[in-house]
Write an enzyme that holds these catalytic residues in place. Structure first.
Site, PDB file in Angstrom:
ATOM      1  N   ASN A   6       0.743  -1.156   0.175  1.00  0.00           N
ATOM      2  CA  ASN A   6       0.041  -0.134  -0.175  1.00  0.00           C
ATOM      3  C   ASN A   6       0.935   1.252  -0.068  1.00  0.00           C
ATOM      4  O   ASN A   6       1.478   1.758   1.051  1.00  0.00           O
ATOM      5  CB  ASN A   6      -0.961  -0.010   1.379  1.00  0.00           C
ATOM      6  CG  ASN A   6      -1.577   1.273   1.253  1.00  0.00           C
ATOM      7  OD1 ASN A   6      -1.794   2.116   0.494  1.00  0.00           O
ATOM      8  ND2 ASN A   6      -2.563   1.374   2.704  1.00  0.00           N
ATOM      9  N   LYS A   8       0.193   4.484  -0.224  1.00  0.00           N
ATOM     10  CA  LYS A   8      -0.334   5.605   0.428  1.00  0.00           C
ATOM     11  C   LYS A   8      -0.362   6.732  -0.569  1.00  0.00           C
ATOM     12  O   LYS A   8      -0.149   6.510  -2.008  1.00  0.00           O
ATOM     13  CB  LYS A   8       0.135   5.532   1.833  1.00  0.00           C
ATOM     14  CG  LYS A   8      -0.205   4.430   2.481  1.00  0.00           C
ATOM     15  CD  LYS A   8      -0.019   4.504   3.962  1.00  0.00           C
ATOM     16  CE  LYS A   8      -0.165   3.187   4.771  1.00  0.00           C
ATOM     17  NZ  LYS A   8      -0.038   3.224   6.150  1.00  0.00           N
ATOM     18  N   HIS A  93      -9.299   1.017   5.195  1.00  0.00           N
ATOM     19  CA  HIS A  93      -8.297   1.237   6.001  1.00  0.00           C
ATOM     20  C   HIS A  93      -8.356   2.102   7.011  1.00  0.00           C
ATOM     21  O   HIS A  93      -9.151   3.198   6.845  1.00  0.00           O
ATOM     22  CB  HIS A  93      -7.158   1.727   4.816  1.00  0.00           C
ATOM     23  CG  HIS A  93      -5.734   1.752   5.398  1.00  0.00           C
ATOM     24  ND1 HIS A  93      -5.288   2.569   6.315  1.00  0.00           N
ATOM     25  CD2 HIS A  93      -4.679   0.722   5.227  1.00  0.00           C
ATOM     26  CE1 HIS A  93      -4.016   2.322   6.621  1.00  0.00           C
ATOM     27  NE2 HIS A  93      -3.798   1.617   6.059  1.00  0.00           N
ATOM     28  N   GLU A  95      -6.901   4.592   8.140  1.00  0.00           N
ATOM     29  CA  GLU A  95      -6.705   6.054   7.846  1.00  0.00           C
ATOM     30  C   GLU A  95      -7.840   6.563   7.070  1.00  0.00           C
ATOM     31  O   GLU A  95      -8.108   7.718   7.357  1.00  0.00           O
ATOM     32  CB  GLU A  95      -5.447   6.213   7.022  1.00  0.00           C
ATOM     33  CG  GLU A  95      -4.123   5.937   7.632  1.00  0.00           C
ATOM     34  CD  GLU A  95      -2.911   5.593   6.733  1.00  0.00           C
ATOM     35  OE1 GLU A  95      -2.950   5.560   5.653  1.00  0.00           O
ATOM     36  OE2 GLU A  95      -2.001   4.741   7.436  1.00  0.00           O
ATOM     37  N   GLU A 163      -5.155  -5.049  10.757  1.00  0.00           N
ATOM     38  CA  GLU A 163      -4.110  -3.898  10.759  1.00  0.00           C
ATOM     39  C   GLU A 163      -4.283  -3.089  12.220  1.00  0.00           C
ATOM     40  O   GLU A 163      -5.259  -2.113  12.217  1.00  0.00           O
ATOM     41  CB  GLU A 163      -4.020  -2.820   9.796  1.00  0.00           C
ATOM     42  CG  GLU A 163      -3.774  -3.351   8.288  1.00  0.00           C
ATOM     43  CD  GLU A 163      -3.261  -2.276   7.296  1.00  0.00           C
ATOM     44  OE1 GLU A 163      -2.127  -2.889   6.646  1.00  0.00           O
ATOM     45  OE2 GLU A 163      -3.724  -1.543   7.190  1.00  0.00           O
ATOM     46  N   GLY A 169       2.868   2.407  10.795  1.00  0.00           N
ATOM     47  CA  GLY A 169       3.709   3.551  10.530  1.00  0.00           C
ATOM     48  C   GLY A 169       4.323   3.822  11.905  1.00  0.00           C
ATOM     49  O   GLY A 169       4.904   5.119  11.855  1.00  0.00           O
ATOM     50  N   SER A 208       3.704  -2.039  10.152  1.00  0.00           N
ATOM     51  CA  SER A 208       5.230  -2.283  10.264  1.00  0.00           C
ATOM     52  C   SER A 208       5.905  -3.445  10.000  1.00  0.00           C
ATOM     53  O   SER A 208       6.654  -3.903  10.583  1.00  0.00           O
ATOM     54  CB  SER A 208       5.784  -1.758  11.669  1.00  0.00           C
ATOM     55  OG  SER A 208       5.250  -0.307  11.993  1.00  0.00           O
TER      56      SER A 208
HETATM   57  P1  13P Z   1       3.089   0.400   7.579  1.00  0.00           P
HETATM   58  O1  13P Z   1       3.660  -1.018   7.025  1.00  0.00           O
HETATM   59  O2  13P Z   1       3.940   1.453   7.196  1.00  0.00           O
HETATM   60  O3  13P Z   1       2.963   0.302   8.985  1.00  0.00           O
HETATM   61  O4  13P Z   1       1.628   0.617   7.033  1.00  0.00           O
HETATM   62  C1  13P Z   1       0.764  -0.425   7.032  1.00  0.00           C
HETATM   63  C2  13P Z   1      -0.522  -0.171   6.352  1.00  0.00           C
HETATM   64  O5  13P Z   1      -1.210   0.804   6.723  1.00  0.00           O
HETATM   65  C3  13P Z   1      -0.529  -0.683   5.295  1.00  0.00           C
HETATM   66  O6  13P Z   1      -1.788  -0.563   4.834  1.00  0.00           O
END
Ligand code: 13P
Length: 250
Positions: A6, A8, A93, A95, A163, A169, A208
């Site tokens: 992903n 982003k 997601h 976010e 997640e 992140g 992560s």
């Molecule tokens: P990270 O791998 O940067 O922690 O992000 C995970 C994520 O949100 C994948 O959709």
């Protein structure tokens, strides 16, 4: 096993195409049985589909409209994503849930749109740190599943990603045991709701994931791959994670 990147809100077009090419090259030999997906920003989808054609890499969108068309300024429909060559759409997601108002109801509509247009939705669920501290992980995750999959009749073409919000992140990963615990809960909820086919539903872990922790996570019996954020922006790291999935499978 399935590993999906992903990206982003990252990459220029040149970066996206070159990252896609590097990933395609890196996984073409050694990804025996591992599905690989990358999810660039909408505007680079076409270029990335073109660049990965003929490789094992499938392309996905990071979101999809909840509606099928009409006066919805700024949205991109599942039919458009399918037409441009997408296989996957990430839906729900954290976010999107936290920053853009994607409720379970909205997520359910997006899942239905994806399915109706031949896309495979990657349905994300996960608790916040406060919810974990309050002992509410199971409640939150099964509640999100119930809401997000409300319109789904069968598990065919459903991928679920766990997640934990506190691991996204942050560099803080769920331990393999923590991931397995929640994945087992998800599997058993899916079995209760949909029956034995739940055994085949890919359950991805996200938060992560790095080359250094991927193998241990993927070795858990109910962890069937990963949804990778930061580490998917570096071809070498992402390919190493795909190789870890192949190792965990073998
Ligand atoms: P990270 O791998 O940067 O922690 O992000 C995970 C994520 O949100 C994948 O959709």
């Amino acid at each position: 096993m399935l590993v999906v990147g992903n990206w982003k809100l990252n990459t220029t077009q040149a970066e996206a195409v070159s990252l896609a090419a590097d990933v395609a090259r890196g996984v073409s030999d050694a990804n025996s049985g591992v599905g690989v997906g990358i999810c660039p920003p909408y505007v680079w989808l076409e270029a990335v589909v073109e660049r990965t054609a003929g490789s094992p890499v499938r392309v996905g969108a990071q979101n999809v409209a909840a509606q099928d068309g009409g006066a919805y300024t700024g949205e991109v429909s599942a039919a458009m994503l399918a037409e441009v060559g997408c296989t996957y759409a990430i839906v729900g997601h954290s976010e999107r849930r936290a920053l853009f108002g994607d409720t379970d109801e909205v997520v359910a509509a997006k899942v239905s749109q994806a399915l109706a247009n031949g896309l495979t939705p990657i349905v994300c669920v996960g608790e916040t740190l406060d919810e974990r501290k309050a002992g509410r992980v199971e409640d939150v995750v099964t509640g999100q599943l119930a809401g997000s999959l409300a319109g789904v009749e069968s598990l065919e073409r459903i991928v679920v990603a766990y997640e934990p919000v506190w691991a996204i992140g942050t560099g803080e990963t769920a331990t393999p045991d923590q991931a397995q615990d929640v994945h087992a809960t998800i599997r058993s909820w899916l079995r209760d709701r949909f029956g034995a086919s739940a055994a085949q539903t890919p359950l991805l872990y996200g938060g992560s994931v790095k080359p250094a922790n991927a193998l241990e996570l993927f070795r858990q019996p109910d962890v069937d791959g990963g949804l990778v954020g930061g580490a998917s922006l570096d071809a070498e790291s992402f390919v190493a994670i795909v190789h870890a999935a192949a190792d965990a499978e073998g």
